[in-house]
Design an enzyme around this catalytic site. Structure first.
Site, PDB file in Angstrom:
ATOM      1  N   SER A 159     -10.278  -0.133   6.901  1.00 24.37           N
ATOM      2  CA  SER A 159      -9.651   0.007   5.582  1.00 24.37           C
ATOM      3  C   SER A 159      -8.954  -1.237   5.044  1.00 24.37           C
ATOM      4  CB  SER A 159      -8.661   1.176   5.588  1.00 24.37           C
ATOM      5  OG  SER A 159      -9.353   2.396   5.657  1.00 24.37           O
ATOM      6  N   LYS A 185       0.858  -1.185   0.000  1.00 28.95           N
ATOM      7  CA  LYS A 185       0.000   0.000   0.000  1.00 28.95           C
ATOM      8  C   LYS A 185       0.893   1.234   0.000  1.00 28.95           C
ATOM      9  CE  LYS A 185      -3.847   2.121   2.562  1.00 28.95           C
ATOM     10  NZ  LYS A 185      -4.796   1.964   3.679  1.00 28.95           N
ATOM     11  N   SER A 245      -9.738   2.312   2.756  1.00 27.52           N
ATOM     12  CA  SER A 245      -8.815   3.025   1.898  1.00 27.52           C
ATOM     13  C   SER A 245      -7.830   2.115   1.167  1.00 27.52           C
ATOM     14  CB  SER A 245      -8.028   4.032   2.754  1.00 27.52           C
ATOM     15  OG  SER A 245      -7.214   3.338   3.706  1.00 27.52           O
TER      16      SER A 245
END
Length: 492
Positions: A178, A79, A154
């Site tokens: 997330s 990420k 997210s």
């Protein structure tokens, strides 16, 4: 070997150790898939082929010399919130569009020590603020199951990359759901560990008392392999717990489902926005666990209505503090030709931050301001303690707590959700972060539009092994985690 992307992590490690294929062949296979397919998914912000192939060659040398670890040569996507030395780390924001970190986050550094091969950095909601991955400065990531739908957020890029078979597993972060919500939307397994279990050093901060890194993959077994790398104490992170991590792979069958007490909070299944099909799939998965020997116990979580207002005071307040460092002075975006220092601050922040980030900074700054601090922020912290106590009371009579991971399946890109509507979609996930508990998402079926549905299991502190074990055994008895989106079935 045209189907390398269909292998589990265990099958990959066995194939590499038995020289059925090399790490270079495996890495080239994934890089080719990214080059061919990611134009439609848009999960990657930065692809690093040169570095990946160099790491793969080093892994092959280690495999040949007998010095390799279990995961040596396995590709991974990070990420874009984890700092990576020499590679851009953007946090999905214009503010950090060209930021190259001088060091690695602990999670990335541990991956390198384990011999993992970094394919690149994947997209996310800006500064991890969002539930759709649409707030990214680099554009919306698409859900591999339906390219006109969001992958969740997210950690939407992490979820989409794995669901499209562009990476075998990925790192994610979870501040209010997330990891779990995008895992639910994309039909994956995703674990949010206990707060302090995984180092936050080098993980760009959103809300420091809530943020936690974790693994995202197809199965609990695959997540366990990555947890063995990610978990553990880190002296560089003052909130990291000095507690030895488990061997999550070895413990995959350690928890018996027979006799497991699963708490069913009646408040969770009466939420107004809970989709009927999501509710049905979750109840079917609980029935399956019951058939496997688990006992379902109805429980009360009386603080449920407090989750959203409490979270959306505490998280923005911490964001307001954490993001004050992005002022155009030291690093990050700087406006052109500022007339004075105030103009530099105002325009750098106005131009560098997107709408959702600005909204949360303003909410948080208001909550922390003189005259409102006690009325809002301090009160929210007191309610947070009550939420934690509500869970601890429940764990006196049950082993894990079951809930949907999200009240709906993935919604369409551009769906006109107002911010409050989007925040209410976090009802099932945010309390876990407020209390610091571990929780996992497992895929448990599809709605009528063939969009994935997820079951969330919440554990007591330090029970990651238990959660992974329960989901692993559920996945031995079902095949939802093996289902693949059409784009994942395509050849590169």
């Amino acid at each position: 070997m045209t189907d390398l992307h269909r292998l589990s992590i265990r099958e990959i490690t066995e194939g590499l150790s038995q020289a059925k294929f090399s790490s270079r062949e495996l890495t080239e296979h994934y890089l080719k898939r990214i080059a061919t397919l990611d134009g439609r998914v848009q999960s990657f912000v930065t692809v690093t082929p040169e570095q990946a192939l160099a790491q793969a060659d080093a892994a092959d040398a280690a495999l040949k010399s007998g010095t390799a670890g279990i995961l040596t040569g396995v590709p991974i996507a990070h990420k874009d919130i984890f700092c990576t030395s020499g590679i851009k780390t953007t946090a999905g924001s214009k503010m950090l569009e060209n930021f190259i970190s001088p060091y690695d986050a602990t999670v990335v550094a541990k991956g390198k020590v384990a011999g993992l091969v970094t394919l690149g950095k994947v997209n996310m909601d800006e500064f991890a603020m969002g539930s759709t991955s649409e707030s990214s400065y680099f554009g919306a990531t698409k859900n591999p199951w339906a390219l006109d739908h969001v992958p969740g957020g997210s950690s939407g890029g992490s979820a989409a990359a794995v669901a499209a078979d562009l990476a075998p597993f990925a790192t994610g972060t979870d501040t209010g759901g997330s990891i779990r919500q995008p895992a639910s939307f994309c039909g994956l397994t995703g674990l949010k560990p206990t707060y302090g279990r995984v180092s936050r050093f080098g993980m760009i901060a959103y809300a420091s008392s809530l943020d936690q890194g974790g693994p995202m993959a197809r199965s609990a077994e695959d997540c366990a392999y990555l947890m063995n790398v990610m978990a553990g104490h880190d002296a560089k992170d003052s909130t990291s717990i000095e507690k030895e991590a488990d061997d999550y792979v070895a413990n995959l069958n350690a928890t018996a489902v027979k006799g497991l007490r699963i708490g069913i909070p009646k408040q969770y299944f009466n939420v107004a926005g809970l989709d009927a099909e999501v509710k049905a799939r979750v109840e079917e998965s609980l029935k399956k666990l019951q058939e496997m020997g688990a006992t379902l116990v109805e429980i009360d979580l009386n603080m449920t209505e407090s989750y959203v207002p409490t979270y959306y005071l505490i998280a923005p307040a911490e964001a307001s503090s954490n993001l004050s460092r992005y002022d155009g002075v030291r690093y990050g975006y700087r406006c052109e030709n500022p007339v004075d220092l105030t103009d530099l601050y105002k325009r750098s922040r106005s131009e560098g931050f997107g709408a959702e980030v600005q909204r949360r900074i303003l909410i948080g700054t208001y909550a922390l301001s003189a005259g409102y601090y006690d009325a809002y922020y301090v009160k929210a912290q007191k309610v947070r303690r009550l939420i934690q106590q509500d869970f601890l009371k429940a764990f006196e009579s049950v082993d894990v707590i079951a809930a949907p991971s999200a009240p709906t399946t993935a919604y369409k890109i551009g769906a006109s959700l107002d911010p409050v509507e989007m925040y209410l979609g976090d009802i099932y996930t945010i309390a876990v972060n407020l209390a610091g508990l571990p929780a996992i998402n497992a895929p448990v079926g599809f709605d009528q539009d063939n969009l994935p549905v997820g079951l969330q299991l919440i554990g007591n502190y330090w029970s990651e092994s238990q959660l992974l074990s329960v989901v692993h055994q559920y996945q031995q008895a079902t095949d939802w985690h093996t289902q693949r989106a059409a784009i994942a079935e395509e050849k590169a």
